[in-house]
Enzyme design. Structure first.
Site, PDB file in Angstrom:
ATOM      1  N   HIS A 248      -2.105  18.369  11.583  1.00 31.52           N
ATOM      2  CA  HIS A 248      -1.274  17.168  10.966  1.00 31.52           C
ATOM      3  C   HIS A 248      -1.757  16.436   9.627  1.00 31.52           C
ATOM      4  O   HIS A 248      -0.783  16.566   8.881  1.00 31.52           O
ATOM      5  CB  HIS A 248      -1.258  16.014  12.072  1.00 31.52           C
ATOM      6  CG  HIS A 248      -0.903  14.673  11.793  1.00 31.52           C
ATOM      7  ND1 HIS A 248       0.221  14.018  12.628  1.00 31.52           N
ATOM      8  CD2 HIS A 248      -1.311  13.826  11.007  1.00 31.52           C
ATOM      9  CE1 HIS A 248       0.465  12.768  12.035  1.00 31.52           C
ATOM     10  NE2 HIS A 248      -0.374  12.658  11.109  1.00 31.52           N
ATOM     11  N   GLU A 249      -3.206  16.243   9.636  1.00 32.95           N
ATOM     12  CA  GLU A 249      -3.534  15.696   8.574  1.00 32.95           C
ATOM     13  C   GLU A 249      -3.552  16.884   7.239  1.00 32.95           C
ATOM     14  O   GLU A 249      -3.041  16.394   6.139  1.00 32.95           O
ATOM     15  CB  GLU A 249      -5.214  15.323   8.744  1.00 32.95           C
ATOM     16  CG  GLU A 249      -5.015  14.184   9.679  1.00 32.95           C
ATOM     17  CD  GLU A 249      -4.399  12.928   9.426  1.00 32.95           C
ATOM     18  OE1 GLU A 249      -4.074  12.882   8.122  1.00 32.95           O
ATOM     19  OE2 GLU A 249      -4.493  12.112  10.364  1.00 32.95           O
TER      20      GLU A 249
ATOM     21  N   HIS B 122       0.603  15.979   6.482  1.00 39.40           N
ATOM     22  CA  HIS B 122       0.632  15.192   5.396  1.00 39.40           C
ATOM     23  C   HIS B 122       0.336  16.073   3.902  1.00 39.40           C
ATOM     24  O   HIS B 122       0.777  15.723   2.836  1.00 39.40           O
ATOM     25  CB  HIS B 122      -0.430  14.061   5.445  1.00 39.40           C
ATOM     26  CG  HIS B 122       0.146  13.082   6.506  1.00 39.40           C
ATOM     27  ND1 HIS B 122       1.378  12.617   6.704  1.00 39.40           N
ATOM     28  CD2 HIS B 122      -0.792  12.756   7.375  1.00 39.40           C
ATOM     29  CE1 HIS B 122       1.283  11.831   7.458  1.00 39.40           C
ATOM     30  NE2 HIS B 122       0.167  11.905   8.110  1.00 39.40           N
TER      31      HIS B 122
ATOM     32  N   GLU C 292       5.036  10.474   9.676  1.00 36.48           N
ATOM     33  CA  GLU C 292       4.201  10.671  10.517  1.00 36.48           C
ATOM     34  C   GLU C 292       4.727  11.613  11.564  1.00 36.48           C
ATOM     35  O   GLU C 292       4.267  12.706  12.009  1.00 36.48           O
ATOM     36  CB  GLU C 292       3.803   9.543  11.537  1.00 36.48           C
ATOM     37  CG  GLU C 292       2.999   8.580  10.810  1.00 36.48           C
ATOM     38  CD  GLU C 292       1.863   9.160  10.234  1.00 36.48           C
ATOM     39  OE1 GLU C 292       0.898  10.062  10.696  1.00 36.48           O
ATOM     40  OE2 GLU C 292       1.275   8.471   9.131  1.00 36.48           O
TER      41      GLU C 292
END
Length: 726
Positions: free
Chosen positions: A449-450, A454, A507
């Site tokens: 995810h990070e 992103h 997100e």
């Protein structure tokens, strides 16, 4: 009887964040560096009180004054003598701990107000019987009067954060509307000013609307002062409205932040750290986001430090308009063993990125390999502590210069520990597997995810000189087959364009990347998962996501059809996408629990994750990225708002399911953090027990040196702005 979502339960989980071993291994210089950075973070974090609600700072000072004179254990004897039951006193202690942990009287995760779960007259009696009141009756009476009404009030507008009649906010004066926020954003864009460190105040001047944009800074003069070439302050006419840019928001707190950052410079490990702190200090002194950006550039260059930190007005989740940053500061120590796995993930990023479902032109021209470390948090000041972070949030830096990822190991290890009897909405046969793999699967999800969520995806931009960062003649929109016809212009950013949905939408995109890439065997093997274990990690990760989507309903307010938490809205959207995929991939049914009350069951067909599930996320993720890249606000809103709708028609009655979720919800844990203090030539770590009382003690001891002055400053800041909230 107060609705349970508006108070914290007496049995709420409280855990100590353990950093003892990590801190012990630091050198004396690193300990000093950590200490001064922590001081800067803690003082800056108090600004969150003023960013949350009109009454938060007054309540904080009331509690500090009570507990500085008497520990929770000592005050309990007073409470008993005053006629409070042990449950009522525990409710007060839990409330106080909650206010400290959230840096205000609204939950940092969900933005709902919480009030003490005891009668107002009993709390008043306890305050009056306290030693602090006995010693300063006039001051304490005035303090109680200033906040007691709002402390207990649950009028509709005060139940949650929001703009105008939708809720409470202190980022805007109470007479500001969404249209005012949009106009102010246009004004800021025209002046090339960032909204991150601002608040907006509106006043009526003889029938003409005048707006004050206030920058957070230690300097209170609006003219250029020593150390800066020019000031951005002044009065301007914009679209027939008057705008004044002023400085000095949170001035005494920003002064403390700058002071301690300067002290930390003497212990910096290298030139990048020293220059980073110099720029941060300039930023908080003068109110300059440009200086903060410059500091962030040095921060990105500071690869693999032993002590990692970041500080400033960072996340925009709680600004109802989505562009003002809440203050946060963290200091953490690198966990070398776990960081090696993340370093492997970074090395594999260039192999994994092409697996994502959008065309090559929609990916950044080059993947700027970031630092990705696992950290044990020493200090995290602000309204709450996340599990992972990808920063800085400045689009121009992220797109062309890079970013860093951090996973907060000691947060992960305690935040997501679950007891079987508290595992809601799952089949019995899933529960043991869920408990076994929840931690490892979440670690995989956070990593993907990070870093690749992103950290991926290009924004199409035309700069002020008219230059494009993509080939207009060749790039086509894969959704329409037509040439790309929209993009970001000049100083427009993702946050300023997509405003109210930007945080949650991004997100959602990152969560989808995690779900999609966790299906990749190479990604799983980096985290040490092979064979059947790897399949179990995938299953639990996807199951965890669909369950989180259902749990997300707690954070939806039907009265004004709004979501109060970006991540939980994102997870609900993903649940909707996977339910829509059909073919029996996800099951969601309403049932009656063993206690005879409404319940629900979530099921996931693990044999269809790699086919039906993957295809659904592939299609949705591609849409999300294309709409984001092309600055298609209209298309993005239509897609995201559509899936975010919570209704009572169709295959699932989500409004009724929300009631079931509220009936069976479990409160989020609160964290107790250590303090550091200088003893002679060395720095000591002071630990506290993992309880509400321990959390309170950590805060009363945190600001011992200048408690009275600090409290006076907070009350002055609070009083100055009080007329703006009426």
């Amino acid at each position: 009887m107060v609705d349970s979502q508006y108070y914290l339960p007496n049995e709420i989980g409280v855990a100590a964040l353990d950093c003892t071993e990590a801190f012990r291994l630091l050198s004396p210089q690193e300990k000093m560096y950590s200490h001064y950075l922590s001081r800067a973070a803690w003082y800056g974090g108090l600004a969150v009180l003023l960013q949350t609600s009109p009454e938060s700072a007054d309540i904080f000072v009331l509690l500090q004054r009570i507990f500085r004179k008497q520990t929770p254990a000592q005050l309990e004897q007073v409470a008993t003598a005053t006629g409070l039951s042990s449950e009522e006193y525990q409710a007060f202690v839990v409330y106080a701990a909650g206010l400290y942990a959230n840096m205000g009287n609204y939950k940092s995760f969900g933005d709902t107000k919480f009030i003490p779960n005891l009668p107002k007259d009993k709390l008043k009696a306890l305050v009056r019987a306290s030693q602090a009141f006995q010693e300063q009756p006039t001051e304490m009476e005035a303090l109680w009067d200033s906040c007691s009404c709002l402390l207990f009030s649950l009028e509709d507008r005060q139940k949650q954060l929001g703009l105008g009649d939708k809720g409470v906010t202190t980022y805007f004066s109470s007479n500001c509307s969404l249209e005012d926020a949009e106009l102010a954003q246009k004004f800021l864009d025209s002046k090339k000013l960032s909204a991150y460190n601002t608040r907006l105040f509106k006043r009526d001047d003889g029938g003409k609307a005048c707006f004050e944009v206030r920058l957070a800074s230690a300097v209170q003069k609006d003219c250029a002062v020593e150390g800066e070439c020019e000031s951005c302050c002044g009065s301007f006419n914009f679209e027939e409205k008057e705008f004044t840019v002023k400085r000095g928001d949170y001035a005494p707190l920003m002064e403390k932040v700058s002071y301690y950052l300067q002290k930390a410079q003497a212990y910096a490990a290298n030139e990048n750290q020293r220059k980073m702190l110099e720029e941060y200090s300039r930023s908080f002194t003068f109110g300059s986001i440009d200086a903060h950006k410059e500091g962030s550039r040095y921060w990105i260059k500071d690869k693999g430090p032993i002590v990692e930190s970041y500080i400033g007005f960072i996340e925009s989740y709680r600004d109802p308009f989505g562009s003002r940053g809440e203050f946060e500061g963290f200091i953490a120590v690198v966990n070398k063993a776990m960081s090696e796995r993340f370093a492997k993930l970074v090395s594999s990023a260039e192999v994994l990125l092409p697996e994502l479902p959008w065309p090559r032109e929609f990916e950044k021209d080059t993947f700027l390999k970031p630092d990705f470390t696992s950290l044990d948090v020493l200090t995290f000041a602000g309204s709450g502590i996340p599990a992972g972070i990808n920063i800085p949030n400045y689009d121009d830096i992220r797109q062309s210069e890079g970013f860093k990822n951090v996973s907060l190991g000691n947060v992960l290890s305690v935040a997501y520990a679950t007891q079987k009897d508290k595992l809601t909405f799952l089949e019995e046969e899933d529960k043991d597997l869920f408990i076994k793999w929840k931690g490892p699967s979440f670690e995989v999800q956070v990593g993907l995810h990070e870093l690749l969520g992103h950290g991926s995806g290009k924004l199409f931009v035309q700069d002020d000189e008219g230059k494009f960062n993509f080939d207009q003649s060749k790039v086509t929109n894969p959704e329409t087959g037509e040439p790309v016809s929209s993009w970001y212009r000049g100083s427009e950013t993702w946050d300023s364009k997509f405003s109210t949905i930007a945080s949650s939408y991004e997100e959602c995109r990152a969560e989808c990347v995690g779900l999609y890439l966790c299906l990749n065997k190479q990604a799983l093997s980096i985290f040490g998962h092979e064979g059947q274990d790897a399949e179990d990690v995938v299953y639990v990760n996807w199951l965890s996501m669909v369950r989180a989507g259902l749990l997300g309903l707690e954070f939806y307010t039907p009265e004004n059809k709004s979501w109060r938490q970006a991540h939980m809205q994102a997870r609900f959207v993903i649940l909707r996408v996977l339910l829509e995929a059909g073919e029996g991939l996800v099951g969601l049914e309403e049932v009656t629990g063993q206690d005879g009350k409404p319940d629900a069951r979530i099921t996931l067909d693990r044999s269809k994750i790699h086919t039906v599930g993957k295809n659904a996320i592939h299609r949705f993720l591609c849409k999300l990225q294309v709409l984001k890249a092309t600055a298609d606000v209209e298309g993005g809103r239509a897609l995201y708002d559509g899936y975010s709708t919570v209704g009572d028609s169709g295959a699932h009655n989500f409004l009724r399911l929300r009631e079931t979720v509220l009936l069976r919800k479990e409160a989020r844990k609160m964290f107790v953090q250590a303090n550091t203090r200088i003893s002679g030539d060395s720095v000591e770590l002071v630990d506290y027990e993992g309880s509400a009382a321990g959390l309170i003690r950590s805060f009363t001891e945190r600001f011992q040196d200048d408690a009275e002055q600090l409290e006076a400053d907070l009350l002055t800041l609070c009083k100055r702005d009080a007329p703006c909230w009426c």
